[in-house]
Enzyme design. Structure first.
Site, short mmCIF file in Angstrom:
data_model
loop_
_atom_site.label_atom_id
_atom_site.label_comp_id
_atom_site.label_asym_id
_atom_site.label_seq_id
_atom_site.Cartn_x
_atom_site.Cartn_y
_atom_site.Cartn_z
N PHE A 1 0.98 10.25 12.41
CA PHE A 1 2.40 10.18 12.75
C PHE A 1 3.16 11.45 12.38
O PHE A 1 4.37 11.50 12.55
CB PHE A 1 3.05 8.98 12.05
CG PHE A 1 2.83 7.68 12.78
CD1 PHE A 1 3.56 7.39 13.92
CD2 PHE A 1 1.90 6.77 12.36
CE1 PHE A 1 3.37 6.21 14.61
CE2 PHE A 1 1.68 5.58 13.04
CZ PHE A 1 2.43 5.30 14.17
N LYS B 1 -9.43 7.38 0.72
CA LYS B 1 -9.48 7.13 2.17
C LYS B 1 -10.79 6.45 2.52
O LYS B 1 -11.87 6.92 2.13
CB LYS B 1 -9.34 8.44 2.93
CG LYS B 1 -9.29 8.26 4.44
CD LYS B 1 -8.87 9.53 5.14
CE LYS B 1 -8.89 9.37 6.66
NZ LYS B 1 -8.01 8.31 7.14
N HIS C 1 -9.19 14.98 2.75
CA HIS C 1 -8.30 13.87 2.38
C HIS C 1 -8.52 13.46 0.93
O HIS C 1 -9.54 13.80 0.31
CB HIS C 1 -8.55 12.65 3.28
CG HIS C 1 -7.90 12.77 4.63
ND1 HIS C 1 -8.48 13.46 5.67
CD2 HIS C 1 -6.72 12.28 5.10
CE1 HIS C 1 -7.68 13.40 6.73
NE2 HIS C 1 -6.61 12.67 6.41
N GLY D 1 -9.26 9.59 11.64
CA GLY D 1 -8.87 9.30 13.03
C GLY D 1 -8.32 10.54 13.70
O GLY D 1 -8.52 10.76 14.90
N PRO E 1 -3.21 7.77 15.27
CA PRO E 1 -3.99 8.18 14.10
C PRO E 1 -3.22 9.11 13.18
O PRO E 1 -3.59 9.26 12.01
CB PRO E 1 -5.19 8.92 14.70
CG PRO E 1 -5.19 8.62 16.16
CD PRO E 1 -3.80 8.23 16.53
N GLY F 1 0.82 -1.21 0.00
CA GLY F 1 0.00 0.00 0.00
C GLY F 1 0.86 1.27 0.00
O GLY F 1 2.09 1.20 0.07
N LYS F 2 0.19 2.41 -0.06
CA LYS F 2 0.90 3.69 -0.17
C LYS F 2 1.76 3.95 1.07
O LYS F 2 2.94 4.28 0.96
CB LYS F 2 -0.12 4.81 -0.38
CG LYS F 2 -0.87 4.71 -1.72
CD LYS F 2 -1.89 5.80 -1.92
CE LYS F 2 -3.19 5.59 -1.19
NZ LYS F 2 -3.99 4.40 -1.55
P1 NAP Z 1 -3.62 1.56 0.84
O1 NAP Z 1 -2.72 2.19 -0.15
O2 NAP Z 1 -4.98 1.10 0.43
O3 NAP Z 1 -2.81 0.34 1.49
C1 NAP Z 1 -3.39 -0.64 2.31
C2 NAP Z 1 -2.65 -1.94 2.04
O4 NAP Z 1 -3.08 -2.92 2.99
C3 NAP Z 1 -2.97 -2.50 0.63
O5 NAP Z 1 -1.80 -3.01 0.04
C4 NAP Z 1 -3.97 -3.62 0.97
O6 NAP Z 1 -3.98 -4.65 0.00
C5 NAP Z 1 -3.38 -4.12 2.28
N1 NAP Z 1 -4.30 -4.96 3.05
C6 NAP Z 1 -5.66 -4.99 3.01
N2 NAP Z 1 -6.11 -5.91 3.89
C7 NAP Z 1 -5.02 -6.49 4.46
C8 NAP Z 1 -4.84 -7.51 5.43
N3 NAP Z 1 -5.88 -8.16 6.00
N4 NAP Z 1 -3.57 -7.85 5.78
C9 NAP Z 1 -2.51 -7.22 5.25
N5 NAP Z 1 -2.62 -6.23 4.31
C10 NAP Z 1 -3.86 -5.88 3.93
O7 NAP Z 1 -3.86 2.56 2.07
P2 NAP Z 1 -2.84 3.65 2.67
O8 NAP Z 1 -3.08 4.97 2.05
O9 NAP Z 1 -1.46 3.07 2.69
O10 NAP Z 1 -3.41 3.78 4.17
C11 NAP Z 1 -3.40 2.68 5.04
C12 NAP Z 1 -4.01 3.09 6.38
O11 NAP Z 1 -3.15 4.04 7.01
C13 NAP Z 1 -5.38 3.77 6.27
O12 NAP Z 1 -6.20 3.38 7.35
C14 NAP Z 1 -5.05 5.25 6.37
O13 NAP Z 1 -6.12 6.03 6.88
C15 NAP Z 1 -3.92 5.19 7.37
N6 NAP Z 1 -3.00 6.34 7.40
C16 NAP Z 1 -2.50 6.66 8.62
C17 NAP Z 1 -1.58 7.67 8.74
C18 NAP Z 1 -1.01 7.97 10.11
O14 NAP Z 1 -0.19 8.90 10.25
N7 NAP Z 1 -1.40 7.22 11.14
C19 NAP Z 1 -1.17 8.39 7.61
C20 NAP Z 1 -1.71 8.04 6.37
C21 NAP Z 1 -2.61 6.99 6.27
P3 NAP Z 1 -5.11 -4.60 -1.18
O15 NAP Z 1 -4.93 -3.28 -1.85
O16 NAP Z 1 -4.76 -5.78 -2.02
O17 NAP Z 1 -6.44 -4.71 -0.48
#
Ligand code: NAP
Length: 246
Positions: A109, A140, A136, A146, A107, A14-15
């Site tokens: 970082f 999302k 966002h 969060g 929520p 993922g991203k």
């Molecule tokens: P993303 O690009 O959709 O990446 C999520 C990844 O997780 C995808 O590769 C997805 O695979 C995989 N995945 C789905 N179900 C899974 C499972 N059961 N086990 C392992 N991997 C699995 O999303 P993102 O933008 O990276 O964001 C991910 C999360 O981080 C979101 O909840 C976002 O709100 C959060 N976030 C938090 C912060 C922070 O500072 N805390 C900052 C930015 C984002 P598939 O695509 O094949 O389903």
């Protein structure tokens, strides 16, 4: 040199996962021992890789189960996935109590976002009327963010505010209420992660705004979390618990 911290990144395709993989690889005191995604069994990967800390950036629907797996396998956790409910946080707090290493759920970082929330708590003591607008990218999955919920919680705590749910006669366009505070969510192409907290008082407004320009802004916080959970016990909620002492 001291032993490197062995790290597994879950959601590695993922991203945020890709960004975390890059950051861990570049950190001199860490070694990336596994990258897992949706097709992997997390508990097996933790055991097979010998990871000491799991970083999780996956999706809201699986993050709670991933957190349970991390706690049950006895490794440290740094969870950035959003969408945990208050009940899930309470359950994790009970499951983690006294356990070493710790489990960090943050929520947001980005240091700037943590400081934004910290400032909001101080301002709210003097300017109680406030609304939150979070903006966002359209991919999302959760709304509100969060960070917006956490901001509302911190403001409410600092004000001893009476929680007033959105009235049935109030138009939906006035936002949904979290901890009594109206929160508005915007999802548009061109955005990454942004939040404005607008305080209003007689004859004046005060706006605190944070913008994440790219995902690298989250990585110093993630690396700090990886280092810190190894020295901590139980659930740590919010990066501010590691950064701010007040
Ligand atoms: P993303 O690009 O959709 O990446 C999520 C990844 O997780 C995808 O590769 C997805 O695979 C995989 N995945 C789905 N179900 C899974 C499972 N059961 N086990 C392992 N991997 C699995 O999303 P993102 O933008 O990276 O964001 C991910 C999360 O981080 C979101 O909840 C976002 O709100 C959060 N976030 C938090 C912060 C922070 O500072 N805390 C900052 C930015 C984002 P598939 O695509 O094949 O389903």
């Amino acid at each position: 040199m001291a032993d490197k911290i062995l790290v597994l990144v879950n959601g590695a395709r993922g991203k945020m996962g890709k960004e975390s993989v890059r950051a861990v690889r570049e950190a001199e005191d860490m070694e990336l021992v596994a990258e897992t995604d949706v097709e992997d069994v997390l508990a097996d990967a933790i055991r097979d890789s010998g990871a000491q800390v799991v970083v999780d950036f996956t999706t809201p629907h699986c993050a709670f189960q991933n957190a349970l797996t991390i706690v049950e396998t006895g490794v440290g956790g740094v969870i950035g996935t959003t969408g945990f409910t208050p009940d899930q946080i309470d359950e994790l707090e009970i499951k983690c109590a006294g356990k070493h290493p710790g489990l960090l759920i943050a929520p947001n970082f980005a240091i700037g976002a943590v400081l934004m929330m910290h400032c909001a708590r101080i301002i709210a003591r003097h300017m109680p009327d406030v609304e939150i607008i979070e903006l966002h990218h359209p991919a999302k999955l959760d709304a509100p963010s969060g960070t917006a919920i956490k901001t509302a919680e911190l403001i409410a705590q600092s004000q001893a505010r009476t929680i007033v749910p959105r009235g049935t006669s109030e138009p939906a366009a006035r936002g949904d209420r979290f901890h009594g505070i109206p929160v508005h969510s915007v999802r548009l192409p061109g955005l990454l992660a942004h939040q404005s907290i607008i305080f209003g008082a007689e004859g004046q407004t005060l706006t605190v705004r944070h913008d994440s320009i790219n995902r690298s802004c989250f990585m110093p916080g993630v690396l700090l979390g990886i280092r810190e959970v190894l020295h901590r016990k139980g659930l740590i909620y919010g990066l501010e618990s590691l950064l701010l002492t007040e």
